[in-house]
Design an enzyme around this catalytic site. Structure first.
Site, PDB file in Angstrom:
ATOM      1  N   ASP A 175     -25.653  98.770  -8.093  1.00 14.63           N
ATOM      2  CA  ASP A 175     -25.558  98.922  -6.633  1.00 14.63           C
ATOM      3  C   ASP A 175     -26.728  99.758  -6.117  1.00 14.63           C
ATOM      4  OD1 ASP A 175     -22.921  97.663  -6.792  1.00 14.63           O
ATOM      5  OD2 ASP A 175     -22.411  99.514  -7.835  1.00 14.63           O
ATOM      6  N   HIS A 181     -17.376 100.852  -7.398  1.00 16.13           N
ATOM      7  CA  HIS A 181     -18.175  99.630  -7.576  1.00 16.13           C
ATOM      8  C   HIS A 181     -17.357  98.452  -7.060  1.00 16.13           C
ATOM      9  CE1 HIS A 181     -20.745  96.521  -9.041  1.00 16.13           C
ATOM     10  NE2 HIS A 181     -19.752  95.991  -9.718  1.00 16.13           N
TER      11      HIS A 181
HETATM   12  N1  LIG Z   1     -20.305  97.458 -12.960  1.00 18.60           N
HETATM   13  C1  LIG Z   1     -21.109  96.478 -12.605  1.00 18.60           C
HETATM   14  O1  LIG Z   1     -22.051  96.703 -11.837  1.00 18.60           O
HETATM   15  C2  LIG Z   1     -20.937  95.075 -13.100  1.00 18.60           C
HETATM   16  C3  LIG Z   1     -19.851  94.733 -13.864  1.00 18.60           C
HETATM   17  N2  LIG Z   1     -19.694  93.452 -14.321  1.00 18.60           N
HETATM   18  C4  LIG Z   1     -18.512  93.201 -15.172  1.00 18.60           C
HETATM   19  O2  LIG Z   1     -18.926  93.218 -16.541  1.00 18.60           O
HETATM   20  C5  LIG Z   1     -17.985  92.490 -17.312  1.00 18.60           C
HETATM   21  C6  LIG Z   1     -18.675  91.558 -18.285  1.00 18.60           C
HETATM   22  O3  LIG Z   1     -19.388  90.580 -17.590  1.00 18.60           O
HETATM   23  P1  LIG Z   1     -20.017  89.310 -18.344  1.00 18.60           P
HETATM   24  O4  LIG Z   1     -20.752  89.739 -19.557  1.00 18.60           O
HETATM   25  O5  LIG Z   1     -20.707  88.513 -17.324  1.00 18.60           O
HETATM   26  O6  LIG Z   1     -18.675  88.558 -18.783  1.00 18.60           O
HETATM   27  P2  LIG Z   1     -18.480  87.466 -19.921  1.00 18.60           P
HETATM   28  O7  LIG Z   1     -17.138  86.889 -19.680  1.00 18.60           O
HETATM   29  O8  LIG Z   1     -19.672  86.588 -20.038  1.00 18.60           O
HETATM   30  O9  LIG Z   1     -18.438  88.337 -21.256  1.00 18.60           O
HETATM   31  C7  LIG Z   1     -17.426  89.254 -21.506  1.00 18.60           C
HETATM   32  C8  LIG Z   1     -17.220  89.265 -23.004  1.00 18.60           C
HETATM   33  O10 LIG Z   1     -16.288  90.300 -23.290  1.00 18.60           O
HETATM   34  C9  LIG Z   1     -15.431  89.840 -24.300  1.00 18.60           C
HETATM   35  N3  LIG Z   1     -14.219  90.652 -24.223  1.00 18.60           N
HETATM   36  C10 LIG Z   1     -13.186  90.543 -23.358  1.00 18.60           C
HETATM   37  N4  LIG Z   1     -12.256  91.455 -23.624  1.00 18.60           N
HETATM   38  C11 LIG Z   1     -12.713  92.176 -24.661  1.00 18.60           C
HETATM   39  C12 LIG Z   1     -12.181  93.251 -25.400  1.00 18.60           C
HETATM   40  N5  LIG Z   1     -10.977  93.750 -25.124  1.00 18.60           N
HETATM   41  N6  LIG Z   1     -12.919  93.749 -26.413  1.00 18.60           N
HETATM   42  C13 LIG Z   1     -14.115  93.225 -26.717  1.00 18.60           C
HETATM   43  N7  LIG Z   1     -14.660  92.199 -26.064  1.00 18.60           N
HETATM   44  C14 LIG Z   1     -13.969  91.677 -25.046  1.00 18.60           C
HETATM   45  C15 LIG Z   1     -15.241  88.366 -24.024  1.00 18.60           C
HETATM   46  O11 LIG Z   1     -14.861  87.668 -25.197  1.00 18.60           O
HETATM   47  C16 LIG Z   1     -16.626  87.966 -23.539  1.00 18.60           C
HETATM   48  O12 LIG Z   1     -17.461  87.499 -24.589  1.00 18.60           O
HETATM   49  C17 LIG Z   1     -17.063  91.792 -16.314  1.00 18.60           C
HETATM   50  O13 LIG Z   1     -15.892  92.584 -16.174  1.00 18.60           O
HETATM   51  C18 LIG Z   1     -17.872  91.850 -15.019  1.00 18.60           C
HETATM   52  O14 LIG Z   1     -17.038  91.787 -13.888  1.00 18.60           O
HETATM   53  C19 LIG Z   1     -20.608  92.485 -14.074  1.00 18.60           C
HETATM   54  C20 LIG Z   1     -21.717  92.769 -13.310  1.00 18.60           C
HETATM   55  C21 LIG Z   1     -21.946  94.072 -12.740  1.00 18.60           C
HETATM   56  O1  LIG Z   2     -18.518  90.756  -8.888  1.00 20.53           O
HETATM   57  C1  LIG Z   2     -18.604  90.604 -10.113  1.00 20.53           C
HETATM   58  O2  LIG Z   2     -17.748  90.046 -10.820  1.00 20.53           O
HETATM   59  C2  LIG Z   2     -19.818  91.143 -10.805  1.00 20.53           C
HETATM   60  C3  LIG Z   2     -20.170  92.474 -10.279  1.00 20.53           C
HETATM   61  O3  LIG Z   2     -19.462  93.440 -10.423  1.00 20.53           O
HETATM   62  C4  LIG Z   2     -21.407  92.608  -9.532  1.00 20.53           C
HETATM   63  O4  LIG Z   2     -22.243  91.713  -9.571  1.00 20.53           O
HETATM   64  O5  LIG Z   2     -21.575  93.642  -8.874  1.00 20.53           O
END
Ligand SMILES: NC(=O)C1=CN([C@@H]2O[C@H](COP(=O)(O)OP(=O)(O)OC[C@H]3O[C@@H](n4cnc5c(N)ncnc54)[C@H](O)[C@@H]3O)[C@@H](O)[C@H]2O)C=CC1
Ligand SMILES: O=C([O-])CC(=O)C(=O)O
Length: 327
Positions: A161, A189
């Site tokens: 952000d 967030h």
């Molecule tokens: N804080 C932030 O600014 C942001 C947060 N996010 C969040 O980050 C997270 C991951 O995003 P992506 O990599 O795109 O998702 P993704 O779905 O591509 O990958 C997540 C991975 O985590 C694994 N997983 C799920 N539960 C698990 C557990 N208990 N232990 C170990 N592995 C586990 C899944 O098998 C999957 O491979 C999501 O919750 C998303 O909303 C995404 C973008 C920005």
């Molecule tokens: O909105 C989502 O799932 C991913 C996220 O947190 C972001 O891009 O800020």
């Protein structure tokens, strides 16, 4: 040769993991002279474990000189063993028909378990960054589940952000991102976050005075930064991954290696400053040095800001109440 740092990454076979692990192994997070051991966690499902194997094969194929070892596992106690840094990226995504409340509860289970495992086996000074959503509340749950570790070491990612806001400001003011300092993103967030450039400077002059556009701030900038995640999903059909991994690297690099006096935003447990109740995991401005962060205190808060800071706080308090019975 320095002693390797153990970096645990959960959700290692996911989108963000794929954009993150290679940069950590190449030294972009902890320095070009710092060897790392990657300890990667994925779900105990054949598909997830097979994907993790593939990622580890590719890491091997990079022959990174700084990659001193790798562990791939479905057991948090193996992944977090002696970890110096833990990036908690894996989380339960929202499924069809799932309410926000259900999502919170599903993730509460994951982050309770992972907090306990960190408490039992990680380095006593492990630095934890929670990326998986809802990031602030997940970090709060992990912190509360790890009573033997320093609460201040549990942080949530607001850096994406912060970086999004920096770029929008640089475009608006016609300046370089690198020349902007003293930006803040307060709160959760989520779209309620409050990006605040009242104190921001560009080459030691006020950025707010340079922009001088209250209407743009309230009606364009704040909602655009808040809804940027949704805009990326709309455009890409997938949520932000490379920029999220980049922000995670920025967050940990600055935390461990220092921000050189620059203000950065970290989601950290409140100490009661700015009327944010103690322990609430809230985005605050900090500087970092020697592996510690220091909150920027006593900034004046005007009515416009107070209203926004309270709104994002109210959302966090609601999330916290929703999981209180589990902690
Ligand atoms: N804080 C932030 O600014 C942001 C947060 N996010 C969040 O980050 C997270 C991951 O995003 P992506 O990599 O795109 O998702 P993704 O779905 O591509 O990958 C997540 C991975 O985590 C694994 N997983 C799920 N539960 C698990 C557990 N208990 N232990 C170990 N592995 C586990 C899944 O098998 C999957 O491979 C999501 O919750 C998303 O909303 C995404 C973008 C920005
Ligand atoms: O909105 C989502 O799932 C991913 C996220 O947190 C972001 O891009 O800020």
């Amino acid at each position: 040769m320095k002693k390797p740092v153990r970096v645990a990454v959960t959700g290692a076979a996911g989108q963000i993991g794929y954009a993150l692990l290679f940069r950590i192994a190449s030294g972009e997070m902890l320095g070009k002279d710092q060897p790392v051991i990657l300890q990667m966690l994925e779900l105990p499902l054949d598909k997830a474990q097979a994907a993790l194997k593939g990622v580890m094969m590719e890491l091997e194929d990079c022959a990174f000189p700084l990659l001193a070892g790798m562990v791939g596992t479905d057991d948090p106690r193996v992944a977090f063993k002696d970890a110096d840094v833990a990036l908690l990226v894996g989380a339960r995504p929202r499924g069809p028909g799932m309410e926000r409340k259900d999502l919170l509860l599903e993730n509460a289970k994951i982050f309770t378990e992972q907090g306990k495992a960190l408490n039992d086996v990680a380095s006593r000074n492990v630095k934890v960054l929670v990326v998986g959503n809802p990031a602030n509340t997940n970090a709060y749950i992990a912190m509360k589940s790890a009573p033997d570790l320093p609460a201040k070491n549990f942080t949530a990612m607001l850096r994406l952000d912060h970086n999004r806001a920096l770029s929008q400001l640089a475009i608006k003011a016609g300046v370089q991102v690198a020349d902007i300092d003293r930006l803040i993103v307060w709160g959760n967030h989520s779209p309620t976050m409050y990006p605040d450039y009242r104190f921001a400077t560009v080459a030691n002059a006020s950025l707010k005075d340079k922009i001088n556009d209250a209407d743009w701030n309230a009606n364009d900038f704040i909602p655009k930064v808040g809804k940027r995640g949704a805009a990326i999903i709309e455009a890409r059909g997938l949520s932000s991954a490379a920029s999220a991994a980049n922000a995670a690297i920025d967050h940990v690099r600055d935390w461990l290696l220092g921000s050189n006096g620059k203000w950065v935003t970290m989601g950290i447990p409140s100490d009661g400053s700015y009327g944010i109740p103690k322990d609430v995991l809230y985005g605050f401005p900090v500087t970092t040095q020697g592996g510690e962060y220091t909150m920027i205190r006593d900034l004046p808060i005007d009515d416009f800001s107070r209203e926004r800071m309270d709104k994002t706080l109210a959302e966090l308090e609601e999330e916290r109440a929703g999981v209180a019975h589990l902690l």
